[in-house]
Scaffold this motif. Structure first.
Motif, PDB file in Angstrom:
ATOM      1  N   ARG A  56       0.856  -1.183   0.000  1.00 27.53           N
ATOM      2  CA  ARG A  56       0.000   0.000   0.000  1.00 27.53           C
ATOM      3  C   ARG A  56       0.894   1.235   0.000  1.00 27.53           C
ATOM      4  O   ARG A  56       2.101   1.143   0.110  1.00 27.53           O
ATOM      5  N   GLY A  57       0.221   2.399  -0.160  1.00 26.56           N
ATOM      6  CA  GLY A  57       0.980   3.633  -0.348  1.00 26.56           C
ATOM      7  C   GLY A  57       1.057   3.900  -1.846  1.00 26.56           C
ATOM      8  O   GLY A  57       1.412   2.996  -2.622  1.00 26.56           O
ATOM      9  N   ALA A  58       0.737   5.140  -2.242  1.00 27.29           N
ATOM     10  CA  ALA A  58       0.557   5.435  -3.666  1.00 27.29           C
ATOM     11  C   ALA A  58       1.747   5.025  -4.554  1.00 27.29           C
ATOM     12  O   ALA A  58       1.572   4.268  -5.518  1.00 27.29           O
ATOM     13  N   ARG A  99      -7.275  -0.518  -7.014  1.00 28.34           N
ATOM     14  CA  ARG A  99      -7.582   0.601  -6.104  1.00 28.34           C
ATOM     15  C   ARG A  99      -7.760   1.858  -6.968  1.00 28.34           C
ATOM     16  O   ARG A  99      -6.942   2.113  -7.847  1.00 28.34           O
ATOM     17  N   THR A 165       3.905   7.099   5.048  1.00 33.16           N
ATOM     18  CA  THR A 165       4.406   7.647   3.788  1.00 33.16           C
ATOM     19  C   THR A 165       5.897   7.356   3.653  1.00 33.16           C
ATOM     20  O   THR A 165       6.619   8.081   2.985  1.00 33.16           O
ATOM     21  N   THR A 175       8.034   9.843   1.312  1.00 32.79           N
ATOM     22  CA  THR A 175       7.681  11.192   0.852  1.00 32.79           C
ATOM     23  C   THR A 175       7.640  12.121   2.071  1.00 32.79           C
ATOM     24  O   THR A 175       8.652  12.722   2.417  1.00 32.79           O
ATOM     25  N   GLN A 202      -2.218   2.494   9.869  1.00 35.79           N
ATOM     26  CA  GLN A 202      -0.912   2.624   9.195  1.00 35.79           C
ATOM     27  C   GLN A 202       0.065   3.434  10.034  1.00 35.79           C
ATOM     28  O   GLN A 202       1.273   3.201   9.979  1.00 35.79           O
ATOM     29  N   ALA A 242       0.455  12.107  -0.388  1.00 39.39           N
ATOM     30  CA  ALA A 242      -0.702  12.329  -1.266  1.00 39.39           C
ATOM     31  C   ALA A 242      -0.938  11.101  -2.129  1.00 39.39           C
ATOM     32  O   ALA A 242       0.012  10.379  -2.463  1.00 39.39           O
ATOM     33  N   ASP A 243      -2.194  10.905  -2.473  1.00 39.47           N
ATOM     34  CA  ASP A 243      -2.553   9.840  -3.426  1.00 39.47           C
ATOM     35  C   ASP A 243      -2.888  10.410  -4.794  1.00 39.47           C
ATOM     36  O   ASP A 243      -2.834   9.693  -5.797  1.00 39.47           O
ATOM     37  N   ASN A 253      -5.683  12.382   0.125  1.00 40.51           N
ATOM     38  CA  ASN A 253      -4.776  11.580   0.954  1.00 40.51           C
ATOM     39  C   ASN A 253      -5.630  10.806   1.953  1.00 40.51           C
ATOM     40  O   ASN A 253      -6.861  10.913   1.982  1.00 40.51           O
ATOM     41  N   LYS A 254      -4.980  10.022   2.762  1.00 41.38           N
ATOM     42  CA  LYS A 254      -5.663   9.142   3.726  1.00 41.38           C
ATOM     43  C   LYS A 254      -6.748   9.873   4.509  1.00 41.38           C
ATOM     44  O   LYS A 254      -6.526  11.011   4.940  1.00 41.38           O
ATOM     45  N   PHE A 320     -10.160   7.780   1.818  1.00 40.42           N
ATOM     46  CA  PHE A 320      -9.383   8.985   1.487  1.00 40.42           C
ATOM     47  C   PHE A 320     -10.295  10.192   1.635  1.00 40.42           C
ATOM     48  O   PHE A 320     -11.523  10.054   1.629  1.00 40.42           O
TER      49      PHE A 320
END
Ligand code: MRU
Length: 352
Positions: A56-58, A99, A165, A175, A202, A242-243, A253-254, A320
């Motif tokens: 997970r995580g963009a 996703r 992140t 990030t 997370q 950020a996603d 974002n989350k 999100f």
């Protein structure tokens, strides 16, 4: 103030390993008590792992999806890249559907299509080289953003972050967590607070553990303690990832990020978004157009597998939210810092 960062000390975890035959993913649902890699032997397994939050995580899901295309490439025969792209399209669609909110997933697949469009008979090697390049570029971008973001922070500051992140969410270094690592290394950040990030935790399970590996001691808070923390004066910056960053600077974002931005503004704190340019989506004009992933409401009914909510109740589980650009003081990408982002500033930095 600038100190060379010891990347071996401040970046020890790798969530994605390519063996040459298969993709190994550090199972982020089991951390921190079980450190175990799962092996994905085909692209469907990668799509399932992305959907299930094994990875997970963009940026990390973009990289994993790209390796998924490499796995799919082992199952098709094609004369050249163009032929291969057509044959790989169903696998890419399946990966893309895993996703919806993090644009890095669609970005990585679009890059695979572009690379294949001009590849010849050696399209498999070309594809594999480009996936490795995506990972290498992500790591380099994170290190650059770490330096750029840390430079905005006054020495002796406290920071609050949300979700994870870090190295776990990227090719390495992270990030927002990369900025925090750099800020700690340079003596700018004295205190790191991490929100636990319900419902998948997370922050509590991943961020705190990850920083601990580097010898950084974060302070965990309940998500609902954030405004109270801000009032104490112990935090000067909220720093998040950020996603998807839209053409006007609105940022997905989350879930919980938006309320942190509102609270930060109320308390006179600064709010920083840190993400590579692969998270910037100039085709989405504003946050209203972002597809916000909603997950199984059942994720809210239990903690660690133990039911905490009454039976037969309803729940809403958007994972999100969108922070309007007016609440963001700085967007940091590897291309530079955009202060007080808006459409004009975004277009100046990223074109159309
Ligand atoms: O649902 P997740 O854990 O994939 O959400 C992750 C986040 O929201 C991160 O803040 C974002 O992807 C940036 S990761 C560098």
């Amino acid at each position: 103030m600038s100190t060379a960062i010891d990347f071996d000390r401040y970046d020890r975890i790798r969530p994605i390993r390519w063996t040459g035959q298969a993709l190994e993913l550090l199972d982020q649902r089991k951390l921190p008590f079980v450190v175990e890699y799962v092996t994905c032997a085909d692209s469907d397994a990668v799509a399932e792992a992305i959907h299930a939050l094994t990875v997970r995580g963009a940026p990390a899901i973009g990289i994993a999806a790209a390796w998924g295309v490499v796995l799919a490439s082992r199952t098709v025969e094609a004369t050249d890249g163009k032929d291969a792209a057509a044959k790989l399209e169903p696998a890419m669609q399946h990966l893309n559907a895993a996703r919806p909110t993090a644009v890095n997933l669609a970005w990585a697949l679009a890059r695979m299509r572009r690379v294949l469009a001009t590849a010849g008979t050696d399209w498999r090697e070309v594809l594999e080289r480009d996936v490795q390049a995506i990972a290498d570029e992500d790591l380099a971008a994170n290190r650059r953003m770490g330096a750029l973001g840390a430079a905005l922070i006054e020495p002796g500051s406290g920071v609050l972050t949300h979700c994870n992140t870090g190295s776990l969410a990227t090719a390495g270094f992270g990030t927002a967590l990369g900025v925090i690592r750099a800020g700690v290394a340079e003596g700018r950040i004295d205190q790191v607070f991490a929100g636990e990030t319900r419902p998948w935790l997370q922050g509590a399970r991943l961020t705190v553990w990850e920083l601990q590996q580097d010898g950084i001691s974060p302070t965990l808070i309940a998500d609902s303690a954030a405004s109270h923390l801000m009032k104490t004066g112990d935090v000067q910056w909220v720093i998040v990832g950020a996603d998807r960053i839209c053409a006007n600077g609105d940022t997905a974002n989350k879930i919980g990020t938006y309320q942190l931005a509102i609270a930060a503004r109320h308390h006179g704190l600064k709010f920083m978004v840190v993400a590579p340019s692969s998270t910037v989506d100039m085709d989405t004009p504003s946050g209203d157009a972002i597809h916000i992933e909603e997950r199984d409401p059942g994720e809210l009914f239990a903690v660690g597998g133990v039911r905490t909510a009454a039976e037969e109740i309803g729940a809403w589980n958007p994972v999100f939210d969108v922070t309007p650009h007016e609440l963001i003081d700085a967007i940091v990408t590897e291309r530079g810092v955009i202060e007080r982002p808006d459409e004009a500033a975004m277009r100046a930095a990223f074109g159309s």
